[in-house]
Enzyme design. Structure first.
Site, PDB file in Angstrom:
ATOM      1  N   ARG A  37       0.827  -1.214   0.000  1.00 25.65           N
ATOM      2  CA  ARG A  37       0.000   0.000   0.000  1.00 25.65           C
ATOM      3  C   ARG A  37       0.865   1.269   0.000  1.00 25.65           C
ATOM      4  NH1 ARG A  37      -5.149  -1.617   3.876  1.00 25.65           N
ATOM      5  NH2 ARG A  37      -6.550  -2.059   2.145  1.00 25.65           N
ATOM      6  N   LYS A 202     -13.546 -10.008   7.798  1.00 28.54           N
ATOM      7  CA  LYS A 202     -14.540  -8.940   8.015  1.00 28.54           C
ATOM      8  C   LYS A 202     -15.873  -9.385   7.400  1.00 28.54           C
ATOM      9  CE  LYS A 202     -11.097  -5.218   7.927  1.00 28.54           C
ATOM     10  NZ  LYS A 202     -10.498  -4.160   7.079  1.00 28.54           N
ATOM     11  N   GLY A 360      -6.454  -5.404   1.315  1.00 33.25           N
ATOM     12  CA  GLY A 360      -5.125  -5.194   1.880  1.00 33.25           C
ATOM     13  C   GLY A 360      -4.499  -6.507   2.281  1.00 33.25           C
ATOM     14  N   GLY A 384     -12.720  -3.778   1.464  1.00 37.97           N
ATOM     15  CA  GLY A 384     -14.110  -3.321   1.509  1.00 37.97           C
ATOM     16  C   GLY A 384     -14.413  -2.333   0.396  1.00 37.97           C
TER      17      GLY A 384
HETATM   18  N1  LIG Z   1     -11.100 -19.004   9.251  1.00 39.33           N
HETATM   19  C1  LIG Z   1     -10.637 -17.853   9.692  1.00 39.33           C
HETATM   20  N2  LIG Z   1     -10.832 -17.470  10.962  1.00 39.33           N
HETATM   21  C2  LIG Z   1     -10.353 -16.288  11.410  1.00 39.33           C
HETATM   22  N3  LIG Z   1      -9.664 -15.413  10.661  1.00 39.33           N
HETATM   23  C3  LIG Z   1      -9.459 -15.746   9.374  1.00 39.33           C
HETATM   24  C4  LIG Z   1      -9.926 -16.951   8.829  1.00 39.33           C
HETATM   25  N4  LIG Z   1      -9.564 -17.010   7.535  1.00 39.33           N
HETATM   26  C5  LIG Z   1      -8.888 -15.862   7.281  1.00 39.33           C
HETATM   27  N5  LIG Z   1      -8.799 -15.114   8.387  1.00 39.33           N
HETATM   28  C6  LIG Z   1      -8.113 -13.829   8.539  1.00 39.33           C
HETATM   29  O1  LIG Z   1      -8.707 -12.873   7.713  1.00 39.33           O
HETATM   30  C7  LIG Z   1      -7.809 -11.770   7.655  1.00 39.33           C
HETATM   31  C8  LIG Z   1      -8.058 -10.975   6.396  1.00 39.33           C
HETATM   32  O2  LIG Z   1      -9.424 -10.626   6.306  1.00 39.33           O
HETATM   33  P1  LIG Z   1      -9.950  -9.253   5.678  1.00 39.33           P
HETATM   34  O3  LIG Z   1     -11.418  -9.425   5.607  1.00 39.33           O
HETATM   35  O4  LIG Z   1      -9.377  -8.115   6.455  1.00 39.33           O
HETATM   36  O5  LIG Z   1      -9.284  -9.318   4.215  1.00 39.33           O
HETATM   37  P2  LIG Z   1      -9.062  -8.249   3.076  1.00 39.33           P
HETATM   38  O6  LIG Z   1     -10.371  -7.898   2.466  1.00 39.33           O
HETATM   39  O7  LIG Z   1      -8.018  -8.792   2.173  1.00 39.33           O
HETATM   40  O8  LIG Z   1      -8.451  -6.978   3.760  1.00 39.33           O
HETATM   41  P3  LIG Z   1      -8.996  -5.510   4.020  1.00 39.33           P
HETATM   42  O9  LIG Z   1     -10.504  -5.555   4.055  1.00 39.33           O
HETATM   43  O10 LIG Z   1      -8.380  -5.215   5.345  1.00 39.33           O
HETATM   44  O11 LIG Z   1      -8.444  -4.700   2.916  1.00 39.33           O
HETATM   45  C9  LIG Z   1      -6.428 -12.362   7.727  1.00 39.33           C
HETATM   46  O12 LIG Z   1      -5.700 -11.689   8.730  1.00 39.33           O
HETATM   47  C10 LIG Z   1      -6.675 -13.834   8.071  1.00 39.33           C
HETATM   48  O13 LIG Z   1      -5.838 -14.312   9.108  1.00 39.33           O
HETATM   49  O1  LIG Z   2      -7.829  -2.268   5.213  1.00 42.30           O
HETATM   50  C1  LIG Z   2      -8.778  -1.688   4.674  1.00 42.30           C
HETATM   51  O2  LIG Z   2      -9.691  -2.293   4.069  1.00 42.30           O
HETATM   52  C2  LIG Z   2      -8.784  -0.173   4.648  1.00 42.30           C
HETATM   53  O3  LIG Z   2      -7.558   0.353   5.058  1.00 42.30           O
HETATM   54  C3  LIG Z   2      -9.929   0.367   5.467  1.00 42.30           C
HETATM   55  O4  LIG Z   2      -9.775   0.004   6.818  1.00 42.30           O
HETATM   56  P1  LIG Z   2     -11.070  -0.089   7.753  1.00 42.30           P
HETATM   57  O5  LIG Z   2     -11.834  -1.323   7.314  1.00 42.30           O
HETATM   58  O6  LIG Z   2     -10.525  -0.204   9.155  1.00 42.30           O
HETATM   59  O7  LIG Z   2     -11.879   1.182   7.542  1.00 42.30           O
END
Ligand SMILES: Nc1ncnc2c1ncn2[C@@H]1O[C@H](COP(=O)(O)OP(=O)(O)OP(=O)(O)O)[C@@H](O)[C@H]1O
Ligand SMILES: O=C(O)[C@H](O)COP(=O)(O)O
Length: 403
Positions: A37, A202, A360, A384
């Site tokens: 990033r 998330k 991310g 997101g």
């Molecule tokens: N089964 C699970 N239980 C708990 N955590 C998990 C599981 N599978 C994946 N993860 C966690 O999910 C996290 C990533 O999820 P996130 O939804 O933040 O992903 P992203 O969309 O790539 O990132 P962001 O939304 O932050 O840009 C990782 O840190 C990973 O360890």
């Molecule tokens: O990791 C992300 O998806 C962005 O940096 C936004 O972070 P946030 O979900 O904490 O608003």
């Protein structure tokens, strides 16, 4: 939307330019485990600096609670930005206080400063317009011009994303322009079959996109922390796995509509479980075993897709023409739970599909697991944000950049 090129044509020498970036990088203590990033915002920052702007970079990092918290300091990101730029980057230890004001006042033409985490201030994320506005007023004092380039945060109606651009002449940076250009293709002339892979942690943020994808995608593959709410909705026990209990009725409805519309929903057939969330610091063996997805024992936590699921998912991606992937398939930060994420990344590398990796953590996972970023069609910095863009929602941070 005016772009940074128009700003450069107007001239920026000597002007204070506020760049809202997304430097929300994964950290292990103060060590950045993936700087993607930060690299993504370099074209904007370096172009402005070369043109003689006094560049003030601001970002959030993590989710601190509206007050300073050293665990979420942007200092490591500021240091890394300096290394990547090959220049001294000044760092303000607050966001709009004495330190920020004096650092910005001390900038010379072409110099770059980073101010401390925006979310150390309650006004940044406040739901109260007046409180957000008051914080945006203070941010506005630091600059003459606003450049929005934090694509990962454009879905947040936050002071620095939404309220500040209304107070300054505003432009879109290079990263936002690139991201929007690629994602737009997925909402207009998508080539089929179109497969979507959703995972990550998330869960509540991401379920909404399925509503929209049911109208667009041909195949939806679910993994990571998302999977357990789906397995539970199908009547299976999920032990102590991540679960969004209140979403079960919605998930049942998604599964029903998918069947009605002929959208293929693919869920894990086996998962890797352990008695507890693994220690990501020591990475000590976590006591992982593989079980059938409909037989997760009580007290066990699902942490990755299993080997049969990995084969199944690879086969579902092999003949896709377009793939959008958001969210790791497991806790890839621990070696016992990285295979599901690795398998999806490998399937995308092997497939001729145009692949977009969003998020991310997903983007970081791909790089941390050693894949060449160029083997993917596009790696988005937004998690997101990219999902909400695909949902067709109005994103506050993009709307605010419109004229
Ligand atoms: N089964 C699970 N239980 C708990 N955590 C998990 C599981 N599978 C994946 N993860 C966690 O999910 C996290 C990533 O999820 P996130 O939804 O933040 O992903 P992203 O969309 O790539 O990132 P962001 O939304 O932050 O840009 C990782 O840190 C990973 O360890
Ligand atoms: O990791 C992300 O998806 C962005 O940096 C936004 O972070 P946030 O979900 O904490 O608003």
């Amino acid at each position: 939307m005016k772009t940074i090129d128009e700003l450069l044509t107007e001239g920026v020498a000597g002007r204070r330019v506020f760049v809202r970036a997304d430097l929300n990088v994964p950290l292990d203590g103060t060590t950045i485990t993936d700087d993607g990033r930060i690299r993504a915002v370099l074209p904007t920052v370096s172009k402005l600096a070369e043109a003689g702007a006094r560049v003030v970079v601001a970002s959030h990092l993590g989710r601190p609670k509206g007050a300073p918290d050293p665990a979420f300091s942007l200092a490591p990101a500021a240091a890394r930005l300096g290394e990547l730029l090959g220049a001294d980057v000044a760092f303000a230890t607050d966001t709009v206080g004495d330190s920020a004001r004096s650092v910005v006042a001390g900038l010379t033409d072409g110099q770059v400063a980073v101010v401390e985490n925006l979310r150390f201030n309650a006004g940044e994320t406040s739901k109260d317009d007046a409180e957000r506005g008051a914080f945006a007023d203070r941010l506005a004092e630091l600059a003459d011009v606003y450049v929005g380039d934090g694509f990962g945060a454009v879905h947040r109606k936050h002071a620095s994303v939404f309220d500040l651009p209304a107070r300054l002449p505003h432009y879109a940076g290079y990263l936002i322009a690139t991201e929007v250009g690629v994602l737009k293709k997925l909402t207009t002339d998508v080539k089929r079959p179109y497969a979507v892979v959703l995972g990550g942690a998330k869960v509540s943020d991401k379920l909404g996109v399925i509503d929209h994808l049911l109208e667009r995608a041909d195949r939806i593959l679910i993994g990571g922390g998302m999977a357990y709410t789906f397995l539970k909705a199908q009547g299976h026990e999920v032990g102590s796995s991540l679960l969004q209990e209140d979403q079960i009725p919605a998930v049942r409805e998604y599964l029903r509509r998918a069947e009605e519309k002929g959208v293929e929903f693919v869920l894990p057939v086996d998962v890797v479980v352990a008695p507890a969330f693994p220690d990501l610091k020591t990475k000590a063996p976590a006591g992982a075993t593989t079980v059938a997805a409909d037989a997760i024992p009580a007290g066990q936590m699902g942490l990755d897709n299993g080997p049969e699921t990995n084969k199944l998912y690879a086969s579902k991606l092999a003949d896709a023409a377009t793939v959008f992937w958001n969210g790791p398939m497991g806790v890839f930060e621990h070696p016992d739970f990285a295979d599901g994420t690795r398998a999806v990344a490998q399937a995308l590398v092997d497939s001729p599909a145009f692949s977009v990796v969003g998020g991310g953590d997903s983007a970081a996972a791909v790089r941390i697991l050693g894949f060449d970023e160029n083997a993917f069609g596009h790696i988005s910095t937004g998690g997101g944000a990219s999902l909400e863009y695909l949902e067709g929602k109005t994103l506050p941070g993009l709307a605010a950049l419109e004229d």
